[in-house]
Design a protein around this motif. Structure first.
Motif, PDB file in Angstrom:
ATOM      1  N   ILE A  77       0.829  -1.206   0.000  1.00  0.00           N
ATOM      2  CA  ILE A  77       0.000   0.000   0.000  1.00  0.00           C
ATOM      3  C   ILE A  77       0.865   1.258   0.000  1.00  0.00           C
ATOM      4  N   ARG A  78       2.170   1.076  -0.189  1.00  0.00           N
ATOM      5  CA  ARG A  78       3.066   2.226  -0.357  1.00  0.00           C
ATOM      6  C   ARG A  78       2.939   3.217   0.795  1.00  0.00           C
ATOM      7  N   CYS A  79       2.936   2.646   2.002  1.00  0.00           N
ATOM      8  CA  CYS A  79       2.870   3.515   3.159  1.00  0.00           C
ATOM      9  C   CYS A  79       4.277   4.000   3.512  1.00  0.00           C
ATOM     10  N   TYR A  80       5.297   3.409   2.941  1.00  0.00           N
ATOM     11  CA  TYR A  80       6.695   3.764   3.167  1.00  0.00           C
ATOM     12  C   TYR A  80       7.180   3.392   4.576  1.00  0.00           C
ATOM     13  N   ALA A  81       6.392   2.572   5.275  1.00  0.00           N
ATOM     14  CA  ALA A  81       6.808   2.173   6.617  1.00  0.00           C
ATOM     15  C   ALA A  81       8.117   1.399   6.580  1.00  0.00           C
ATOM     16  N   ASP A 114      10.779   3.926   6.495  1.00  0.00           N
ATOM     17  CA  ASP A 114      10.885   4.706   7.729  1.00  0.00           C
ATOM     18  C   ASP A 114      11.401   3.873   8.886  1.00  0.00           C
ATOM     19  N   ALA A 115      11.189   2.550   8.807  1.00  0.00           N
ATOM     20  CA  ALA A 115      11.636   1.686   9.899  1.00  0.00           C
ATOM     21  C   ALA A 115      13.097   1.292   9.756  1.00  0.00           C
ATOM     22  N   ASP A 159      10.798  10.447  -2.042  1.00  0.00           N
ATOM     23  CA  ASP A 159       9.878  11.550  -1.754  1.00  0.00           C
ATOM     24  C   ASP A 159       9.987  12.634  -2.794  1.00  0.00           C
ATOM     25  N   ARG A 218       3.412   8.399  -7.626  1.00  0.00           N
ATOM     26  CA  ARG A 218       2.738   8.116  -6.369  1.00  0.00           C
ATOM     27  C   ARG A 218       1.651   7.049  -6.465  1.00  0.00           C
ATOM     28  N   VAL A 225      -0.575   3.864  -6.832  1.00  0.00           N
ATOM     29  CA  VAL A 225      -0.272   2.524  -6.369  1.00  0.00           C
ATOM     30  C   VAL A 225      -0.646   1.527  -7.456  1.00  0.00           C
ATOM     31  N   ALA A 234       7.805  -3.873  10.131  1.00  0.00           N
ATOM     32  CA  ALA A 234       6.992  -2.666  10.058  1.00  0.00           C
ATOM     33  C   ALA A 234       5.883  -2.778   9.029  1.00  0.00           C
ATOM     34  N   PRO A 238       2.726  -3.144   7.295  1.00  0.00           N
ATOM     35  CA  PRO A 238       1.406  -3.442   7.847  1.00  0.00           C
ATOM     36  C   PRO A 238       0.646  -4.504   7.064  1.00  0.00           C
ATOM     37  N   VAL A 239       1.151  -4.869   5.888  1.00  0.00           N
ATOM     38  CA  VAL A 239       0.449  -5.905   5.135  1.00  0.00           C
ATOM     39  C   VAL A 239       1.347  -7.111   4.855  1.00  0.00           C
TER      40      VAL A 239
END
Ligand code: SF4
Ligand code: SF4
Ligand code: SF4
Ligand code: SF4
Ligand code: SF4
Ligand code: FES
Lengths: 352, 325, 309
Positions: free
Chosen positions: B211-215, B218-219, B231, B240, B242, B271, B273-274
């Motif tokens: 889902i391209r949350c970039y977690a 970031d993690a 970015d 951007r 998806v 990290a 989420p999916v």
């Protein structure tokens, strides 16, 4: 209208529903589950259908408020362009298996995207005529706290039909005109597996509701929060509260009521789309201005914004914009706990 | 007190003497899992937790924008498991942090930590942060209002721990043995994962879900660029929107930027989420770097990076020479 | 400007002319636009309102309108080159087509300001919405009282609207106070030559810097000039727009001069996307700069979180 359907017949019901409308159901997908379209000719995914147990990790928000949605198409010419508006969504969307918290989530999204100022056309057309068939939660997930924010594992707010799991059967009850119409149409189908509800199923239904309410694992007292938030904005506490947060934004991407988005032009050759794509207020870039200024440079400030948005600014009808689904808690990679934060904010008393 | 008395004393001394400005380490988070904790005062040392369940992404906080803003020079003390000293080494070699900013409290005799997702799946009824005891090849979990449950270690271990071949800190300023430490058993060493040879279809299925949350970025303790290319809007390397194509481009750029640096710490996978199997990618990359360049990230604080130095003996160096360069 | 069914779809507008306002690393250009499909259709808006301007294929930016509706079928936008879209816009030429939608935002409540005096305080590109207001007020000169315009820039070269303001001061009943930063130009500290004709603000001296009737020049930070000139607060509306630091200090100066929060107005800038209160980006607490603003009174801002961030 109320009706009952035997558990093993749910597949037949879905097949009928899929013949009529664009049907979306929650399935396991290797990533905790999400809603996917189910065509009439598709086999119903038996093990993958997420109708018992807890909610799909990705909320149904994305079915009606797509993560990536084109706003319009364009064609570039020398020093000029033309715009093609895209046809609005025509099909009626039926979402089967929406958790009550997510149903309320759509209420929040409605207030934000069909709001006083403007209307998002893609959301409006997807939402138009949509039927949300909810499924109550017999076994709430590990961080559910819907009952603390005005919801219930069998809450009806925002849903058109509520299904209650009776073990060997589902009990269906329509809640709105749209839901009534849908349920009647299913019942009227020649091969309809629905049977009428009776006092016994009604009674079992009530018991299931009562029992589920007691199983909601987490609670938080929001009563004192608003008064504290009134004072706490400029408090030092936000940087501390956000200390473990890595600013990844996973919480906002999984939230059924977050709607921040970005707008970008994506071009190939001389054609392109202007798209809106989900964004997150937890990102530093979100408020970064081209000139260099950033009104929200620190993580604590971004957390504060999200927190206030959920519990004060975004509140409507006297309820917070957080519907207590617990996703942001369960799936925060840094173990940041929204409930714990609410409690710490209240404890601080907004001492500023 | 959640950490052994001697360690507790050491950390308090560090803080009260002003030797370090804060201590970074794991603590009990919400539910059955860990969180990073930053202690600025001796009292705050109480929250640290060394249970194998208190596993958290601690090191990412060393290089975060917030950390950089914090008054720079005085050192940070870090409670580091052996694999975390490897990451510290890597960060030092990149000069993302300086040795004199760091006071490493190494935790020796590590036998691995628990993946809270696996634990939740195994014991969904678990509430709060349970007691965990290690007994031979099992973890004994004692939750609130629950009978103790024994679970085989390898069913709960974090993926990065199965097959981990370091059990002592690579370097430290102080070291403390973890309670109950014991050498890794043969049974565990056996469950080291084979690097994946999954084909494109498998990865397409995975990337499609992103889902391209970039977690994941970031993690990652090594993704500390202030101005990440992902970015950037000009040029926009990855659009951007998806889609399988863009999601794949996103992952490939991320992974390539980490090749030769990634220590396979698995924080990206934790990290996500999916549940994308990002550690599998990381391991594959680690294996390639090892085979191609004989390089292993994070084992040498002075180490030069295979991807940022030129050596005529590099596999692709021959090609250059043949082309007459 | 009518709103279409799909509020994101811009209409085509033609660049009639382009004027360079200033050069340097962040040049400003003013684009004069007409509707491409109906060149004589008017633009209807309030001073202080905004539009979304598209360079299709690159992106969209939210801009304060720099002209007034009295211009009829032409609209002016002053754009500083700072980012991706503004750079693409600066690369366009006269006759080329851009996308335009709006007007958005509340604009200045001019209807309630009849009979007032004005103190307009702008810095850099922040002068654009003030220009819109000034054009409107000058078009209805008899409805308003005394007008004092303060305008600052880093250097003489970086000052936008300078000729226009000085011409207006010469021809109309209007006092214009221009100032440049006393230390910094675009390429570092200004030397004496560059400051030629721009005397230092002398905070304790009476103002003796009138270069022509109604035209004053200084070297100093805008709020210092406001302090030195000390405009009177009686029946006066003060409007300030510019970098956040300048706004903050200008408001302090005004308060020292006796202005009450309900007499002080600001137009705010935030990073914007949708312009219509949907994307959530520009919030000040529960309000959106794009729809509830960009014009806020100091009284409103005091009650809004992050208003001064
Ligand atoms: S998911 Fe957790 S770590 Fe990520 S932004 Fe949200 S609170 Fe911060
Ligand atoms: S804030 Fe968290 S708990 Fe509340 S609705 Fe969003 S994801 Fe669910
Ligand atoms: S929060 Fe309530 S409604 Fe939502 S999934 Fe959990 S129990 Fe169901
Ligand atoms: S495993 Fe993931 S988080 Fe860890 S260093 Fe590699 S890419 Fe970064
Ligand atoms: S964390 Fe997972 S979902 Fe998010 S961008 Fe990375 S791979 Fe995609
Ligand atoms: S710019 Fe989208 S809400 Fe203001």
């Amino acid at each position: 209208m109320k009706a009952v359907i035997a558990r093993e017949d749910v597949g037949r019901l879905l097949a009928i529903a899929a013949r009529r409308d664009e049907l979306h159901v929650p399935v396991l997908d290797g990533g905790g589950g999400r809603f996917v379209p189910l065509n009439a000719e598709d086999p119903v995914p038996r093990d993958g259908l997420m109708l018992n147990g807890s909610s799909a990790r990705r909320p149904p928000k994305e079915v009606l408020f797509a993560q990536t949605a084109p706003l319009f198409a364009f064609e570039l010419r020398r020093g000029d362009f033309s715009i093609d508006e895209l046809p609005p969504e025509a099909a009626t969307k039926v979402l089967f298996g929406v958790r009550p918290c997510d149903g309320r989530g759509f209420r929040v999204l409605d207030s934000l995207l069909l709001g006083k100022c403007g209307t998002d056309p893609a959301y409006a057309s997807a939402r138009q005529g949509s039927v949300l068939v909810g499924i109550g939660c017999g076994r709430p997930g590990s961080d559910c706290f819907c009952t603390s924010v005005g919801g219930d594992p069998h809450g009806t707010d925002g849903l058109d039909v509520l299904a209650t799991d009776l073990g060997d059967a589902l009990h269906l009850e329509s809640l709105t005109d749209g839901g009534e119409g849908w349920l009647r149409a299913i019942a009227a189908a020649v091969d309809s597996p629905l049977t009428p509800a009776n006092p016994e199923t009604d009674q079992r239904c009530r018991e299931a509701h009562e029992e589920a309410r007691g199983r909601v694992p987490r609670h938080v007292d929001l009563e004192p929060l608003d008064a504290v938030l009134e004072r706490a904005f400029d408090d030092e506490l936000w940087d501390d509260l956000a200390a473990a947060c890595i600013g990844c934004g996973a919480c906002t991407f999984l939230c059924p009521t977050c709607r921040c988005f970005d707008v970008q032009d994506e071009v190939r050759g001389d054609r392109g789309l202007r798209v809106r794509v989900w964004d997150s207020c937890m990102f530093r870039e979100y408020t970064q201005e081209a000139g260099g200024h950033n009104p929200r440079p620190r993580r604590g400030m971004r957390w504060r914004n999200r927190f206030y948005d959920k519990f004060r600014w975004g509140a409507h009808d006297g309820q917070p914009a957080c519907v207590g689904c617990g996703r942001c808690i369960t799936h925060c990679p840094s173990g940041v706990d929204l409930i714990d934060l609410v409690e710490r904010v209240v404890e601080s008393g907004g001492a500023a | 007190m959640s950490v052994p008395a001697a360690l507790d004393r050491h950390l308090r001394d560090l803080l009260s003497s002003g030797q370090v400005r804060c201590v970074l380490g794991p603590a009990a988070g919400c539910g059955p899992r860990g969180t990073a904790h930053l202690a600025r005062t001796p009292e705050a040392v109480d929250r640290f937790e060394l249970s194998p369940l208190a596993c958290a992404n601690v090191l990412v906080h060393l290089t975060s924008e917030e950390a950089r803003r914090d008054d720079a020079r005085r050192p940070v003390a870090v409670l580091a498991r052996p694999c975390e000293t490897r990451m510290l080494n890597q960060l030092l070699s990149e000069r993302a942090i300086e040795r004199d900013e760091l006071h490493v409290v190494g935790l020796g005799g590590c036998r691995g930590v628990i993946d809270s997702r696996k634990l939740r799946e195994r014991l969904p009824e678990l509430r709060g942060f349970p007691e965990v005891r290690e007994e031979g090849d099992t973890f004994v979990i004692e939750g609130e209002g629950m009978e103790p449950v024994s679970v085989p270690r390898n069913e709960l271990l974090l993926d990065r721990c199965s097959g981990c071949d370091i059990s002592e800190p690579l370097f430290h300023d102080h070291t403390f043995p973890l309670a109950d430490a014991a050498p890794t058993s043969a049974a565990e060493a056996e469950c080291a994962p084979e690097p994946s040879d999954e084909g494109w279809d498998y990865w397409a299925d995975q990337f499609e879900r992103c889902i391209r949350c970039y977690a994941c970025r970031d993690a990652c303790p090594l993704c500390y660029c202030e101005d990440c290319v992902l970015d950037r809007l000009r040029p926009m390397w990855v659009p951007r929107s998806v889609s399988l194509k863009n999601n794949t481009a996103y992952q490939l750029i991320r992974v390539l930027h980490l090749s030769g640096r990634c220590t396979a710490c698995g924080e990206c996978e934790q990290a996500c989420p999916v549940d994308l199997p990002l550690l599998t990618l990381a391991r594959k990359m680690e294996q390639e770097m090892r085979e191609l360049y004989g390089a292993r990230s994070g084992f040498d604080p002075e180490g030069r990076h295979p991807m940022s130095v030129f050596d005529p003996n590099d596999p692709e160096g021959t090609d250059f020479e043949e082309q007459g360069r | 400007m009518t709103r279409m069914a799909n509020p994101y779809v811009p209409r085509r507008a033609r660049i009639e002319s382009i004027r360079d306002e200033c050069g340097g690393p962040r040049p400003v250009r003013t684009f004069r636009l007409a509707w491409a499909d109906e060149p004589t259709a008017p633009f209807d808006f309030l001073p202080g309102q905004c539009v979304e301007l598209s360079v299709i294929g690159v992106g969209e930016i939210f801009l304060s309108i720099a002209s007034a509706a009295e211009d009829g079928d032409r609209l002016e936008l002053s754009v500083m080159r700072v980012g991706r879209v503004t750079s693409a816009l600066h690369a366009l030429e006269e006759g080329e087509i851009v996308g335009l939608r709006g007007p958005y935002g509340n604009g200045f409540p001019v209807a309630g300001w009849h009979g007032s005096n004005f103190v307009l305080i702008g810095g850099g590109i922040g002068q654009a919405p003030l220009r819109s207001l000034l054009h409107h007020v000058l078009a209805h000169r008899d409805d308003y009282g005394r007008i004092q315009v303060f305008h600052g820039a880093r250097s003489p070269e970086a000052m936008i609207y300078r000729d226009e303001l000085e011409a207006q001061a010469a021809s109309t009943d209007l006092d214009v106070y221009l100032t440049i930063d006393w230390k910094m130009g675009d390429d570092g500290p200004l030397d004496e030559d560059a400051r030629e004709g721009w005397p230092r603000v002398a905070l304790d001296d009476p103002v003796t810097t009138e270069v022509a009737p109604g035209q004053f020049r200084f070297t100093g930070f805008v709020p210092q000039v406001v302090d030195a000139v000390s405009p009177s607060c009686g029946d006066t509306i003060a409007v300030t727009c510019g970098p956040p630091v300048m706004i903050g200090l200008a408001v302090q100066s005004l308060e020292r001069l006796g202005f009450r929060p309900e007499q002080i107005y600001t137009t705010l800038e935030r990073r914007m996307k949708c312009g219509i209160g949907l994307c959530g980006r520009c919030n000040l607490g529960p309000q959106f700069v794009c729809t509830d603003g960009p014009v806020f009174s100091q009284q409103q801002l005091l009650a809004l979180p992050e208003a001064f961030a």
